[in-house]
Design an enzyme around this catalytic site. Structure first.
Site, PDB file in Angstrom:
ATOM      1  N   HIS A 161       0.840  -1.213   0.000  1.00 54.78           N
ATOM      2  CA  HIS A 161       0.000   0.000   0.000  1.00 54.78           C
ATOM      3  C   HIS A 161       0.867   1.253   0.000  1.00 54.78           C
ATOM      4  O   HIS A 161       2.041   1.203   0.411  1.00 54.78           O
ATOM      5  CB  HIS A 161      -0.832   0.043   1.295  1.00 54.78           C
ATOM      6  CG  HIS A 161      -1.966  -0.924   1.367  1.00 54.78           C
ATOM      7  ND1 HIS A 161      -2.185  -1.719   2.470  1.00 54.78           N
ATOM      8  CD2 HIS A 161      -2.962  -1.206   0.494  1.00 54.78           C
ATOM      9  CE1 HIS A 161      -3.272  -2.452   2.272  1.00 54.78           C
ATOM     10  NE2 HIS A 161      -3.757  -2.173   1.079  1.00 54.78           N
ATOM     11  N   CYS A 248      -2.561   0.215   9.831  1.00 56.79           N
ATOM     12  CA  CYS A 248      -3.596  -0.727   9.374  1.00 56.79           C
ATOM     13  C   CYS A 248      -4.575  -1.113  10.470  1.00 56.79           C
ATOM     14  O   CYS A 248      -5.703  -1.501  10.186  1.00 56.79           O
ATOM     15  CB  CYS A 248      -2.961  -2.025   8.880  1.00 56.79           C
ATOM     16  SG  CYS A 248      -1.703  -1.801   7.651  1.00 56.79           S
TER      17      CYS A 248
HETATM   18  N1  GLY Z   1      -2.519  -9.056   5.033  1.00 58.80           N
HETATM   19  C1  GLY Z   1      -2.902  -7.716   4.802  1.00 58.80           C
HETATM   20  C2  GLY Z   1      -3.482  -7.571   3.456  1.00 58.80           C
HETATM   21  O1  GLY Z   1      -2.969  -8.200   2.550  1.00 58.80           O
HETATM   22  O2  GLY Z   1      -4.435  -6.889   3.240  1.00 58.80           O
END
Ligand code: GLY
Length: 255
Positions: A161, A248
């Protein structure tokens, strides 16, 4: 206004999480849960009011609640996660946020993960990644433009990300891994480059004026401290095996 942190417990199925850039390693659920408890305590100690969403034990990535919504003062955007296995995570977040904000939802063919959206005042950097596509970013632009936000697309490569590659560590300062996103994307914002020996070190969580930061990255931590940034260290090593960073695990917004 109070700072609210939405979080969700570590699911029993976390060992089956999505992995894109990491090899699978066993995840100790008790340890991951203890680290998540420390994270929760750290957020509270920094003044956040916690709202704990129900656990989704059958959804392996559901602890990474950031990816399911973007909450601004004026509006909340419910995402359409790029990973099929994560799409169903958004239903309960929409219910929780509908009490607090007007809601809009990203629709097909758009995909958008909250981990790709970095808000810096009225400027929003939107990662174009393996998870978020141009159609998703265009829908985000349409949703937020009426409130004066500008979208800056940010192509990322080599990581999951945008916020694996860059996060805010001050009002006008971004912590950056320039291998994964171009520094030029951030224009006039100040940048602090991570130590090259710590490629995952760019994910930090700014809570008011303190940066919650993984204990695993001491060299980059020193760089920030030498720039006068106040850090609070936390061990998130077990959650990191699931390819999740500190941002996250929560959605922070003014309540
Ligand atoms: N394991 C986090 C994701 O891939 O969204």
């Amino acid at each position: 206004m109070m700072l609210i942190a939405l979080i969700r417990p570590v699911p029993r199925s976390i060992g089956n999480c999505e992995l894109t850039h990491l090899d699978r390693q066993p995840i100790d659920i008790a340890r991951a849960t203890a680290q998540h408890d420390s994270y929760r305590n750290a957020l509270e100690s920094l003044g956040c009011s916690l709202e704990v969403l129900p656990a989704l034990d059958e959804m392996p990535d559901s602890v990474f609640v950031e990816d399911t919504a973007i909450v601004l003062d004026e509006i909340a955007i419910i995402t359409r996660p790029g990973a099929l296995s994560r799409r169903a995570e958004t239903a309960t977040i929409a219910d929780a946020l509908a009490l607090r904000r007007r809601i809009v939802a990203i629709e097909a063919p758009g995909t958008l993960d909250g981990g790709d959206v970095l808000v810096a005042g009225r400027q929003i950097f939107a990662g174009i990644s393996g998870r978020s596509n141009a159609a998703g970013v265009a829908q985000l632009r349409d949703a937020v433009a009426p409130f004066g936000y500008r979208i800056e697309p940010a192509p990322v490569s080599g990581c999951l990300h945008l916020k694996s590659a860059a996060t805010r560590v001050g009002p006008d300062t971004v912590l950056l891994n320039p291998e994964w996103v171009e520094r030029s994307v951030f224009g006039k914002l100040e940048t602090i480059v991570i130590d090259r020996s710590e490629p995952f070190a760019a994910n930090a969580l700014l809570v008011d004026s303190t940066v919650l930061y993984p204990a695993a990255f001491p060299e980059t931590a020193r760089r920030m401290e030498s720039r006068g940034i106040a850090l609070k260290a936390i061990d998130a090593s077990e959650l990191a095996k699931a390819e999740g960073g500190l941002t996250c695990c929560s959605i922070l917004f003014r309540g």
